[in-house]
Design an enzyme around this catalytic site. Structure first.
Site, mmCIF file in Angstrom:
data_model
loop_
_atom_site.group_PDB
_atom_site.id
_atom_site.type_symbol
_atom_site.label_atom_id
_atom_site.label_comp_id
_atom_site.label_asym_id
_atom_site.label_seq_id
_atom_site.Cartn_x
_atom_site.Cartn_y
_atom_site.Cartn_z
ATOM 1 C CE LYS A 146 -4.019 -2.231 2.124
ATOM 2 N NZ LYS A 146 -5.052 -2.139 3.195
ATOM 3 C CE1 TYR A 158 -9.369 -3.027 0.313
ATOM 4 C CE2 TYR A 158 -8.643 -1.121 -0.944
ATOM 5 C CZ TYR A 158 -8.357 -2.179 -0.102
ATOM 6 O OH TYR A 158 -7.065 -2.391 0.325
ATOM 7 C CG ASN A 181 -3.998 -2.415 6.637
ATOM 8 O OD1 ASN A 181 -3.865 -2.005 5.491
ATOM 9 N ND2 ASN A 181 -4.959 -3.236 6.996
ATOM 10 C CG HIS A 199 -5.336 -6.035 -0.760
ATOM 11 N ND1 HIS A 199 -6.575 -6.058 -0.172
ATOM 12 C CD2 HIS A 199 -5.406 -6.867 -1.837
ATOM 13 C CE1 HIS A 199 -7.375 -6.855 -0.887
ATOM 14 N NE2 HIS A 199 -6.693 -7.350 -1.897
ATOM 15 C CD GLU A 254 -8.775 -9.090 -4.061
ATOM 16 O OE1 GLU A 254 -7.603 -9.394 -3.759
ATOM 17 O OE2 GLU A 254 -9.682 -8.920 -3.209
HETATM 18 P P1 IDP Z 1 -8.080 -6.997 5.201
HETATM 19 O O1 IDP Z 1 -7.266 -5.979 4.407
HETATM 20 O O2 IDP Z 1 -7.294 -7.574 6.346
HETATM 21 O O3 IDP Z 1 -8.722 -8.055 4.332
HETATM 22 P P2 IDP Z 1 -10.719 -5.779 5.417
HETATM 23 O O4 IDP Z 1 -11.645 -5.970 6.559
HETATM 24 O O5 IDP Z 1 -11.053 -6.465 4.126
HETATM 25 O O6 IDP Z 1 -9.259 -6.177 5.910
HETATM 26 O O7 IDP Z 1 -10.604 -4.221 5.184
HETATM 27 C C1 IDP Z 1 -10.029 -3.713 3.989
HETATM 28 C C2 IDP Z 1 -9.154 -2.539 4.339
HETATM 29 O O8 IDP Z 1 -9.966 -1.489 4.843
HETATM 30 C C3 IDP Z 1 -8.140 -2.800 5.447
HETATM 31 O O9 IDP Z 1 -6.967 -3.419 4.985
HETATM 32 C C4 IDP Z 1 -7.886 -1.400 5.976
HETATM 33 O O10 IDP Z 1 -7.007 -0.685 5.100
HETATM 34 C C5 IDP Z 1 -9.259 -0.775 5.860
HETATM 35 N N1 IDP Z 1 -10.014 -0.900 7.108
HETATM 36 C C6 IDP Z 1 -10.648 -2.002 7.582
HETATM 37 N N2 IDP Z 1 -11.244 -1.748 8.773
HETATM 38 C C7 IDP Z 1 -10.989 -0.443 9.037
HETATM 39 C C8 IDP Z 1 -11.348 0.426 10.131
HETATM 40 O O11 IDP Z 1 -12.020 0.034 11.076
HETATM 41 N N3 IDP Z 1 -10.889 1.715 10.043
HETATM 42 C C9 IDP Z 1 -10.157 2.179 9.007
HETATM 43 N N4 IDP Z 1 -9.796 1.394 7.963
HETATM 44 C C10 IDP Z 1 -10.200 0.098 7.980
HETATM 45 MG MG MG Z 2 -10.232 -7.903 2.928
#
Ligand code: IDP
Ligand code: MG
Length: 134
Positions: free
Chosen positions: A11, A51, A114, A117, A128
């Site tokens: 990212k 997303y 984070n 992805h 994807e």
């Molecule tokens: P993942 O990336 O571990 O699969 P997902 O639940 O699919 O997690 O969420 C997609 C992305 O959305 C996350 O990687 C993160 O960047 C963002 N995200 C998820 N939950 C939150 C939140 O509670 N606050 C802000 N960003 C979030």
């Molecule tokens: Mg996800």
């Protein structure tokens, strides 16, 4: 054992922070094969497609803004159980909950930036990979 393909994406925070080389080394260290790799900035349409499942959630708009804010490194990674192996290597979504030794645990701090992805299932991976590598 199933030979799988998965889609990984370093990212913008991690690309801007100069962490690409160390993250790629960890992926290579598993023995999985990086079959495609490309630096690019996602279009808003690509980000929305990736997303789509999160549309309407409170963090959705900022997620799209963030993921299109600068270059990412897109990867097609293949090998035995590639989806699960990569999810384990990445660690949980929130870096604060990710153990040391995982990519998010070692290179990230905040859930909204984070580091990486990775597809969450074989079906997501197919979708994807199709979105990002024609
Ligand atoms: P993942 O990336 O571990 O699969 P997902 O639940 O699919 O997690 O969420 C997609 C992305 O959305 C996350 O990687 C993160 O960047 C963002 N995200 C998820 N939950 C939150 C939140 O509670 N606050 C802000 N960003 C979030
Ligand atoms: Mg996800």
């Amino acid at each position: 054992m199933s030979c799988e393909k998965t889609y990984l994406m370093i990212k913008p925070d991690a690309v801007a922070g100069g962490k690409v080389g160390r993250i790629i080394a960890r992926i290579e260290d598993t023995g999985l094969c990086i079959e495609r790799l490309e630096l690019a900035t996602l279009t808003p349409a690509q980000a929305a497609a990736n997303y789509a499942e999160h549309e309407g959630k409170p963090f959705y708009e900022s997620l799209i803004e963030y993921i299109t804010s600068g270059p990412v490194v897109k990867m097609l990674v293949a090998g035995p159980n590639a989806v699960a192996v990569c999810r384990k290597l990445m660690g949980p979504t929130n870096p604060a909950e990710a153990a040391p030794g995982t990519i998010r645990g070692d290179f990230g701090l905040l859930v909204d930036a984070n580091v990486i992805h990775g597809s969450d299932s074989v079906a997501s991976a197919e979708r994807e990979v199709g979105l990002f590598f024609t």
